[in-house]
Scaffold this motif. Sequence first.
Motif, short mmCIF file in Angstrom:
data_model
loop_
_atom_site.label_atom_id
_atom_site.label_comp_id
_atom_site.label_asym_id
_atom_site.label_seq_id
_atom_site.Cartn_x
_atom_site.Cartn_y
_atom_site.Cartn_z
N UNK A 8 0.83 -1.20 0.00
CA UNK A 8 0.00 0.00 0.00
C UNK A 8 0.87 1.26 0.00
N UNK A 120 -7.73 -7.28 -12.00
CA UNK A 120 -8.27 -6.05 -11.43
C UNK A 120 -7.17 -5.00 -11.24
N UNK B 1 -4.37 -7.53 4.32
CA UNK B 1 -4.98 -8.71 3.71
C UNK B 1 -3.96 -9.84 3.67
N UNK B 89 -8.58 -5.51 2.22
CA UNK B 89 -7.32 -4.99 1.68
C UNK B 89 -6.92 -3.64 2.28
N UNK B 90 -7.86 -2.95 2.89
CA UNK B 90 -7.49 -1.68 3.53
C UNK B 90 -6.79 -1.95 4.84
N UNK B 91 -6.03 -0.98 5.32
CA UNK B 91 -5.35 -1.16 6.58
C UNK B 91 -6.23 -0.68 7.72
N UNK B 99 -4.53 7.54 7.63
CA UNK B 99 -3.35 8.39 7.82
C UNK B 99 -3.59 9.35 8.96
N UNK B 102 -7.07 10.76 9.13
CA UNK B 102 -7.68 11.15 7.87
C UNK B 102 -7.48 10.08 6.80
N UNK B 103 -8.15 10.25 5.70
CA UNK B 103 -8.12 9.24 4.64
C UNK B 103 -6.82 9.31 3.86
N UNK B 104 -6.20 8.16 3.62
CA UNK B 104 -4.96 8.15 2.87
C UNK B 104 -5.27 8.19 1.37
N UNK B 105 -4.21 8.41 0.62
CA UNK B 105 -4.35 8.67 -0.81
C UNK B 105 -4.98 7.51 -1.57
N UNK B 106 -4.73 6.31 -1.10
CA UNK B 106 -5.16 5.13 -1.86
C UNK B 106 -6.29 4.36 -1.17
N UNK B 108 -9.55 4.47 -1.22
CA UNK B 108 -10.68 3.99 -2.02
C UNK B 108 -10.27 2.87 -2.97
N UNK B 109 -9.04 2.92 -3.41
CA UNK B 109 -8.54 1.84 -4.26
C UNK B 109 -8.62 0.51 -3.55
N UNK B 110 -8.17 0.49 -2.29
CA UNK B 110 -8.16 -0.77 -1.54
C UNK B 110 -9.57 -1.18 -1.14
N UNK B 112 -12.14 -0.72 -3.11
CA UNK B 112 -12.63 -1.35 -4.34
C UNK B 112 -12.10 -2.77 -4.46
N UNK B 113 -10.82 -2.92 -4.18
CA UNK B 113 -10.22 -4.26 -4.28
C UNK B 113 -10.88 -5.22 -3.30
#
Lengths: 165, 165
Positions: A8, A120, B1, B89-91, B99, B102-106, B108-110, B112-113
């Motif tokens: 990540x 994906x 994950x 997949x998110x931490x 972070x 607050x929300x980290x840069x990626x 939403x990507x994780x 989605x995954x």
Amino acid sequence: MRLTTKGRYAVTAMLDLALHEGQGPISLADISERQGISLSYLEQLFAKLRRNSLVKSVRGPGGGYQLNHEKQAISVAQVVDAVNESVEATGCGRQGDCQNGETCLTHHLWCDLSNQIHSFLNGISLADLVVRKDVKDVADRQDRRHSSQVFLTATDSLLADKATV
Amino acid sequence: MRLTTKGRYAVTAMLDLALHEGQGPISLADISERQGISLSYLEQLFAKLRRNSLVKSVRGPGGGYQLNHEKQAISVAQVVDAVNESVEATGCGRQGDCQNGETCLTHHLWCDLSNQIHSFLNGISLADLVVRKDVKDVADRQDRRHSSQVFLTATDSLLADKATV
DNA sequence: GTAATAACCTACTTAAATGCTCGGACTAAT
DNA sequence: ATTAGTCCGAGCATTTAAGTAGGTTATTAC
């Protein structure tokens, strides 16, 4: 299969580079500050990213890292892979020799899952991420904070200079 | 994950139960032998499966484990989850406080995954697996080997009996 | 040429998890 | 009573993640 902060962090850092493309080399110190990742740890990750020729480096003052390819040519899968976090779900690496030489009962299931995940992450490039609204929002927030910090420290040194006069 | 042999073992063992449904309780010793999984380790996994009420147990001789629900009502995702191998997949566990608050840069990507993986594994039930050709093939091989082993040991004990006569 | 900056490199540490093993206790069928 | 099985806890070896620490080298700016 494993996906931890390691992968990540790598993707986040690469996305940071993509967002600040065209601003010359970006130092790891900047990324560390913006993304809240330990500098030394970033160094180790970028060593791998460089070995996989995903980034190029410039040494010395004003130096830093830049993407080595076009944003749209770098997929999330490549980045995760570069830091050795395989998204391979089988234990046998698709060999099919999972159960002392022969195929285990669930081999094909994990193959399917691996395909799913890989396609994906392979289908998402840094360019795709850069234009996403949720990414833009976070990036804006980080840039504001970062530049104001730069301003503050600059002011500090000005005041310090005055004090020394 | 994370997806290691732990989750794979759990799914394999549950599939073994599904394949031998209607044959009464299946002992862990049988599963251990057929699937090549350490008995003690299986015990630990089934403790968790039982706590998540995915299986029911019968103690004593002739005892073992059985599915606690219909084959088609048990998804692979449930099994993997039961042994604490989250496919998240998110931490931050989707909290968005990745972070320092607050929300980290990626983020939403994780997310989605995670959705991708979860819906994939959620959509596959033990019943789905049981009818797959690749699963059937492996299961047949294992059953032949297992029953012949049972036969051999039975013969052994017959011979042993004869010898003691 | 000297200082500062930033990449580069190696080694170490801490903490957690995996995948086992071992030893024993309880329970039920023969 | 014996045996076959589940149940339970402790412990252990190995690996990995994540971060620290300390240094070297290249490059720019003064």
